[in-house]
Write a protein that holds these residues in place. Structure first.
Motif, mmCIF file in Angstrom:
data_model
loop_
_atom_site.group_PDB
_atom_site.id
_atom_site.type_symbol
_atom_site.label_atom_id
_atom_site.label_comp_id
_atom_site.label_asym_id
_atom_site.label_seq_id
_atom_site.Cartn_x
_atom_site.Cartn_y
_atom_site.Cartn_z
ATOM 1 N N GLY A 69 0.795 -1.225 0.000
ATOM 2 C CA GLY A 69 0.000 0.000 0.000
ATOM 3 C C GLY A 69 0.823 1.268 0.000
ATOM 4 O O GLY A 69 0.370 2.312 0.477
ATOM 5 N N LEU A 70 2.017 1.211 -0.572
ATOM 6 C CA LEU A 70 2.947 2.347 -0.532
ATOM 7 C C LEU A 70 3.037 3.081 -1.864
ATOM 8 O O LEU A 70 3.964 3.868 -2.080
ATOM 9 C CB LEU A 70 4.341 1.857 -0.103
ATOM 10 C CG LEU A 70 4.392 1.129 1.242
ATOM 11 C CD1 LEU A 70 5.808 0.636 1.527
ATOM 12 C CD2 LEU A 70 3.887 2.023 2.374
ATOM 13 N N GLU A 71 2.108 2.801 -2.780
ATOM 14 C CA GLU A 71 2.009 3.478 -4.071
ATOM 15 C C GLU A 71 3.159 3.132 -5.007
ATOM 16 O O GLU A 71 3.469 3.900 -5.923
ATOM 17 C CB GLU A 71 1.894 5.001 -3.886
ATOM 18 C CG GLU A 71 0.696 5.410 -3.041
ATOM 19 C CD GLU A 71 0.569 6.919 -2.869
ATOM 20 O OE1 GLU A 71 1.510 7.639 -3.270
ATOM 21 O OE2 GLU A 71 -0.452 7.371 -2.340
ATOM 22 N N VAL A 114 1.818 3.151 6.234
ATOM 23 C CA VAL A 114 0.880 3.172 5.111
ATOM 24 C C VAL A 114 0.045 4.443 5.202
ATOM 25 O O VAL A 114 -0.635 4.676 6.210
ATOM 26 C CB VAL A 114 -0.039 1.935 5.128
ATOM 27 C CG1 VAL A 114 -1.027 1.995 3.961
ATOM 28 C CG2 VAL A 114 0.794 0.661 5.051
ATOM 29 N N LYS A 115 0.075 5.258 4.156
ATOM 30 C CA LYS A 115 -0.671 6.512 4.146
ATOM 31 C C LYS A 115 -2.107 6.271 3.669
ATOM 32 O O LYS A 115 -2.391 5.326 2.946
ATOM 33 C CB LYS A 115 0.019 7.525 3.235
ATOM 34 C CG LYS A 115 1.430 7.888 3.666
ATOM 35 C CD LYS A 115 2.060 8.876 2.703
ATOM 36 C CE LYS A 115 3.494 9.206 3.096
ATOM 37 N NZ LYS A 115 4.119 10.153 2.144
ATOM 38 N N GLY A 116 -2.999 7.141 4.089
ATOM 39 C CA GLY A 116 -4.364 7.086 3.598
ATOM 40 C C GLY A 116 -5.326 6.304 4.467
ATOM 41 O O GLY A 116 -6.527 6.260 4.175
ATOM 42 N N TRP A 175 -5.877 -3.220 -0.640
ATOM 43 C CA TRP A 175 -4.885 -2.912 -1.666
ATOM 44 C C TRP A 175 -4.114 -4.183 -1.994
ATOM 45 O O TRP A 175 -4.172 -5.179 -1.274
ATOM 46 C CB TRP A 175 -3.955 -1.798 -1.211
ATOM 47 C CG TRP A 175 -3.192 -2.046 0.059
ATOM 48 C CD1 TRP A 175 -1.987 -2.668 0.196
ATOM 49 C CD2 TRP A 175 -3.584 -1.672 1.398
ATOM 50 N NE1 TRP A 175 -1.599 -2.712 1.513
ATOM 51 C CE2 TRP A 175 -2.556 -2.109 2.274
ATOM 52 C CE3 TRP A 175 -4.694 -1.019 1.922
ATOM 53 C CZ2 TRP A 175 -2.624 -1.900 3.649
ATOM 54 C CZ3 TRP A 175 -4.753 -0.818 3.292
ATOM 55 C CH2 TRP A 175 -3.734 -1.249 4.134
ATOM 56 N N SER A 184 -2.438 1.582 -3.600
ATOM 57 C CA SER A 184 -2.682 2.387 -2.399
ATOM 58 C C SER A 184 -4.006 1.981 -1.772
ATOM 59 O O SER A 184 -4.853 1.347 -2.410
ATOM 60 C CB SER A 184 -2.696 3.882 -2.748
ATOM 61 O OG SER A 184 -3.717 4.165 -3.687
#
Length: 214
Positions: free
Chosen positions: A142-144, A155-157, A183, A202
């Motif tokens: 989930g780190l883009e 993990v952002k978002g 994700w 993400s």
């Protein structure tokens, strides 16, 4: 892990059979984990009871009790009562390593839950944030991006998370309000998101989930 010489010759290497990894915990009090010991006299199967491994771990890991054990492909994760994470790897006969959690947003969090997929790991901290590391071929961290990550990354978002789940090549988390975020690998739409992409890089919220509606 060392062994004394036997009649058939001294042991030179211990190999952990990956096929036995799931038994490491399942057979904790009755069975054992099988290793292959290769020495001058040939290969010999050695069974090491999980209770012995756990007792050995208690001597190695500081700060008290182990509260969660998670078997994984490349080792076994251990969560302590103080919120620290250690991993037992199968390299060179077995090694213990403390997992370090730090980012620009947060440093040294208290971890409360762990899960492991096929080579990737998720950790939940007391703030409701999610950390991920390991294999990332399908964006399951989930780190883009799809780059492998050796140390835990935030993990952002997603925030206010209460549960984490690591699938084979995907990840899922549950928010305090009951919302689900996913994700990772989305082959044949298995994540349930409204996207035709093979991989979701993400955190993406699941929509149109009638079972979550009151």
């Amino acid at each position: 892990m060392s062994h004394s010489a036997s009649k058939s010759g001294s042991l030179s290497k211990i190999r952990y059979k990956k096929s036995q990894r799931s038994r490491m915990i399942d057979d904790s009090w009755g069975g054992g984990t099988e290793f292959n010991a290769t020495g001058k006299g040939g290969t010999t199967a050695i069974t090491v009871k999980s209770t012995e491994m756990i007792m050995h771990l208690r001597d190695k890991v500081p700060h008290g009790n182990i509260t969660q054990i998670v078997p994984a492909d490349s080792g076994t994760l251990f969560l302590t009562a103080s919120g620290e994470v250690y991993i037992w790897t199968n390299r060179e006969g077995g090694q213990y390593k403390k997992c370090l959690f730090s980012s620009a947003f947060r440093s040294d969090p208290v971890l409360v839950s762990l899960d492991a997929g096929r080579g990737h790991y998720l950790a939940l901290d007391s703030f409701g944030s999610v950390w991920a590391w390991g294999n990332n071929a399908h964006g399951q961290l989930g780190l883009e991006h799809r780059d492998h990550v050796s140390e835990p990354a935030l993990v952002k978002g997603v925030e206010n998370i209460v549960q984490v789940y690591a699938g084979e090549n995907s990840s899922m988390v549950v928010q305090r309000n009951g919302s689900i975020w996913v994700w990772g690998e989305n082959k044949q739409g298995k994540l349930g998101v409204e996207s035709t992409k093979q991989d979701i890089l993400s955190a993406t919220e699941l929509k149109n989930t009638p079972w979550l509606q009151s």
